[in-house]
Design an enzyme around this catalytic site. Structure first.
Site: not given
Length: 389
Positions: A275, A279, A288
């Site tokens: 990805r 998100h 993160y």
């Protein structure tokens, strides 16, 4: 584009798809990140019909859905959409599998498979209705044989398994295909769906896009084995494929579809991808995720890969690139126009389509709400032609 009909009557499925207890299988790859076509004795058969023209079509599809994704992200940033779940980096997984399906197969997806919806022929404006907040669902599932996207993580796998049980009862040879991410494999719904699918040996394909991050949770914390090997515990054969390789994804999907059509039951596909975006547009992956990780995966970009393959074959002409760009821009314009001109729903529209038949309990609520709206001196908003009917 081609369908999985080529697979009918083909060779036996690869060992990893035949034996559910095979561990640590190799990643199926037919095209390297540099565009080199690799010969694979077990999987070449399943894409033997893909012509140069169809390779160009796959390149166009992937470019168009990335453009759709970029445009939708821009619409959200400009306040036209409330939220958007980007698919950046997962184009090959969606197009390779989506173009392998027959029209009578039925898709049950998560909220990220907009590329699959494009393959199914969804109206571009319908993709955005939910994210703009003007409708509770985007399209009629039976017009394109694809259920509206499921927001509840993993719930669509249960729907797909139930639908596949219906296919089995009808004696048809269509297949239910359900898409979900790596994070969904930790949900009870997915595991329950696989229990039922294995127990009844129904024609369903579990297509897991391992994009390495379930929001901010890395896949290595969710599973200490390959996700494809989890299926062995249910007695379901599995395949592990390079999710950035559109040809490998198509081959793996055709294997699984052929197996289901022959009465061989479910198959689990793990498409290993990444990805590259957030998100959703409400997420900040820089909080993160290591930037070096993103850089490493950017070198395996699925569109660059097929472009490199086309260049090696002498097919990536300036004319083709311009035609693809023009198509992508036209699609983006159509989608933006559809979004910005989408009419707002009337206040009483919230009562529409709640039930298929009149309901006195809902009628009473509608009447109370209509009289409440009338107190604001807005008779137009307080009147509904259809109401809850």
């Amino acid at each position: 584009m081609s369908t999985d009909e080529t697979g009918q009557g083909g060779p036996a499925a690869p060992n990893s798809a035949r034996h559910p207890h095979g561990q640590g299988r190799d990643l199926v790859q037919l095209v390297t990140p540099t565009g080199e076509r690799i010969s694979h004795p077990e999987f070449d058969y399943w894409v033997r019909d893909v012509t140069d023209e169809q390779l160009c079509s796959l390149y166009e599809d992937m470019t168009v859905i990335r453009r759709i994704d970029v445009e939708a992200t821009a619409l959200q940033r400009q306040g036209e959409l409330g939220l958007w779940p980007p698919l950046l980096g997962q184009e090959a997984a969606q197009i390779g599998s989506g173009r392998a399906l027959r029209t009578d197969d039925f898709v049950f997806s998560s909220y990220r498979e907009n590329g699959v919806a494009y393959c199914r022929g969804v109206d571009l404006t319908d993709i955005l209705r939910v994210w703009r907040g003007t409708a509770s669902s985007g399209w009629d599932p039976y017009t394109i044989n694809m259920a509206t996207p499921q927001i509840i993580i993993g719930a669509q796998t249960l729907h797909a398994t139930g639908y596949a049980m219906g296919i089995q009862n009808d004696g048809a040879d269509s297949v239910a295909v359900t898409y979900f991410g790596d994070g969904a494999t930790s949900e009870g719904d997915v595991n329950e769906a696989m229990v039922f699918a294995a127990s009844f040996q129904v024609p369903v394909v579990f297509f897991c896009t391992n994009n390495h991050w379930a929001i901010s949770e890395p896949v290595r914390l969710q599973s200490h084995i390959q996700l494809a090997d989890r299926a062995a515990g249910f007695g379901i054969p599995s395949l592990r494929v390079d999710g950035n390789d559109v040809l490998a994804v198509m081959a793996a999907t055709r294997v699984a579809l052929d197996r289901a059509r022959r009465g061989g039951g479910p198959t689990f596909i793990e498409a290993v991808s990444y990805r590259m975006g957030p998100h959703t547009t409400a997420d900040d992956p820089t909080r993160y995720r290591d930037a070096n990780e993103l850089e490493d995966w950017a070198a395996r970009d699925p569109i660059s890969r097929i472009a490199a393959l086309l260049e090696r074959k002498g097919l990536l002409s300036a004319e083709l690139q311009q035609d693809v760009k023009d198509k992508a821009d036209a699609v983006a314009r159509e989608m933006r126009t559809g979004c910005t001109t989408m009419p707002d729903p009337e206040p009483l529209d919230v009562f529409k389509n709640v039930y298929s038949t009149p309901n006195s309990w809902l009628d009473r609520q509608q009447d109370h709400y209509a009289r409440y709206l009338a107190t604001f001196g807005d008779p137009a908003g307080a009147v509904s032609e259809e109401g809850a009917r």
